[in-house]
Design a protein around this motif. Structure first.
Motif, PDB file in Angstrom:
ATOM      1  N   THR A 216       0.828  -1.205   0.000  1.00  0.00           N
ATOM      2  CA  THR A 216       0.000   0.000   0.000  1.00  0.00           C
ATOM      3  C   THR A 216       0.861   1.254   0.000  1.00  0.00           C
ATOM      4  N   THR A 217       1.896   1.271   0.821  1.00  0.00           N
ATOM      5  CA  THR A 217       2.768   2.443   0.908  1.00  0.00           C
ATOM      6  C   THR A 217       3.494   2.690  -0.406  1.00  0.00           C
ATOM      7  N   VAL A 218       4.069   1.650  -0.981  1.00  0.00           N
ATOM      8  CA  VAL A 218       4.775   1.791  -2.255  1.00  0.00           C
ATOM      9  C   VAL A 218       3.795   2.171  -3.365  1.00  0.00           C
ATOM     10  N   GLY A 219       2.622   1.563  -3.370  1.00  0.00           N
ATOM     11  CA  GLY A 219       1.606   1.902  -4.375  1.00  0.00           C
ATOM     12  C   GLY A 219       1.167   3.348  -4.267  1.00  0.00           C
ATOM     13  N   LEU A 220       1.088   3.848  -3.035  1.00  0.00           N
ATOM     14  CA  LEU A 220       0.704   5.246  -2.832  1.00  0.00           C
ATOM     15  C   LEU A 220       1.748   6.193  -3.404  1.00  0.00           C
ATOM     16  N   ILE A 226       2.338   9.823 -10.210  1.00  0.00           N
ATOM     17  CA  ILE A 226       1.584   9.884 -11.467  1.00  0.00           C
ATOM     18  C   ILE A 226       0.681  11.110 -11.469  1.00  0.00           C
ATOM     19  N   LEU A 227       0.013  11.351 -10.352  1.00  0.00           N
ATOM     20  CA  LEU A 227      -0.857  12.529 -10.256  1.00  0.00           C
ATOM     21  C   LEU A 227      -0.053  13.815 -10.391  1.00  0.00           C
ATOM     22  N   ALA A 235      -3.680  22.697  -9.212  1.00  0.00           N
ATOM     23  CA  ALA A 235      -4.230  23.215  -7.963  1.00  0.00           C
ATOM     24  C   ALA A 235      -3.796  22.388  -6.761  1.00  0.00           C
ATOM     25  N   ILE A 236      -3.576  21.096  -6.956  1.00  0.00           N
ATOM     26  CA  ILE A 236      -3.226  20.231  -5.822  1.00  0.00           C
ATOM     27  C   ILE A 236      -1.776  19.757  -5.855  1.00  0.00           C
ATOM     28  N   ARG A 237      -1.114  19.889  -6.993  1.00  0.00           N
ATOM     29  CA  ARG A 237       0.251  19.365  -7.113  1.00  0.00           C
ATOM     30  C   ARG A 237       1.215  19.913  -6.059  1.00  0.00           C
ATOM     31  N   PRO A 238       1.175  21.211  -5.711  1.00  0.00           N
ATOM     32  CA  PRO A 238       2.109  21.711  -4.696  1.00  0.00           C
ATOM     33  C   PRO A 238       1.905  21.101  -3.315  1.00  0.00           C
ATOM     34  N   PHE A 239       0.776  20.424  -3.111  1.00  0.00           N
ATOM     35  CA  PHE A 239       0.501  19.821  -1.808  1.00  0.00           C
ATOM     36  C   PHE A 239       0.819  18.325  -1.776  1.00  0.00           C
TER      37      PHE A 239
END
Length: 290
Positions: A216-220, A226-227, A235-239
């Motif tokens: 799960t951790t590696v998949g995250l 990718i995101l 809008a969310i990339r800097p976070f």
């Protein structure tokens, strides 16, 4: 005497907080670094710069030599740049995967082997145990980064010339100053993984399966990167905790640019606070008989 027996309280009184934490921390370090899996992971990280250096050397000596990315092109002129090249290659994939494996297994692995319930006899000791596991995870980040950097420095010195270093800004600095920057860069890279340690620790408190927590951790990590590659998600990339990972390249300019580096460190601190608190909340209320 087993680890669980060594750490289990022998009387109703617990040791002082500092002494208890240091005992747990030493045992966590011993548990982490004595595992064959950890040694193999560190070995793979150490081999990576060697492979990169050999490939770059062969490409340099071939009649089809090309410019290549800036870090790789600089490596052919100065072996010290192999440290920066290897860290740039290892940080997006190899380093987070190894850290994800270690952090994800920290709690869930002990639950799977049945030792966790013996370590949690005293409820007030859970905070110290969790803090010791998190601190040991940070030490592993340093060890993993050092394995890459040290192997890269040795390989670079063996395959390429050393001397004054031309930074990516075009300025030239002496070898000693460049070596200090390499140490600084390695420290920043290790600190960049702190948020992932906290995330892995939190995931590890949610399950009794070490394999599930590691996966799960590696998949995250893979999903978040990718995101981060989609400009539509500006809008969310800097976070995202991976967004500023490669900001260490700004330390290879004259003068050094700290804006993105500090944003990265601040973001990692925020992830540590959020997911560390979540891990603590889950861990301190966990049924130790499960």
């Amino acid at each position: 005497m087993s680890r669980a027996e060594a750490l289990a309280p022998r009387t109703g009184r617990r040791p002082q907080t500092a002494a208890g934490f240091l005992a747990l921390f030493r045992n966590e370090l011993h548990l982490t670094f004595r595992r064959l899996r950890t040694k193999v992971l560190l070995g793979i990280l150490a081999v990576l710069p060697v492979l990169i250096g050999v490939v770059v050397k062969l490409n340099t000596d071939s009649p089809h030599e090309g410019g290549g990315p800036s870090f790789i092109a600089q490596t052919t002129q100065n072996g010290l740049f192999l440290v920066f090249t290897a860290l740039a290659v290892a940080l997006p994939v190899f380093l987070p995967m190894t850290v994800g494996v270690v952090a994800g297994d920290s709690v869930a692995g002990e639950a799977a082997t049945g030792t966790l319930r013996y370590l949690l006899v005293a409820p007030a000791g859970r905070t110290r145990l969790l803090a010791a596991k998190f601190t040991a995870g940070l030490v592993f980040c340093l060890a993993a980064t050092a394995a890459v950097a040290a192997a890269a420095l040795a390989t670079g010195a063996a395959l390429f010339p050393l001397g004054e270093v031309t930074l990516i800004s075009g300025d030239t600095i002496g070898f000693t100053e460049a070596l200090l920057r390499a140490v600084l860069v390695a420290g920043v890279v290790a600190a960049s993984l702190a948020g992932l340690v906290a995330i892995g620790l939190f995931v590890s408190t949610l399950t009794g399966s070490g394999i599930a927590a590691m996966a799960t951790t590696v998949g995250l990590v893979i999903t978040v990167q990718i995101l981060d590659a989609f400009p539509q998600l500006d809008a969310i990339r800097p976070f995202l905790f991976t967004h500023y990972w490669l900001s260490f390249s700004d330390l290879l300019r004259q003068p050094m640019y700290w804006d993105d580096v500090l944003k990265n460190l601040g973001l990692q601190a925020a992830y540590v606070a959020v997911f560390g608190s979540a891990a603590w909340s889950r861990f301190t209320s966990r049924d130790i008989s499960a």
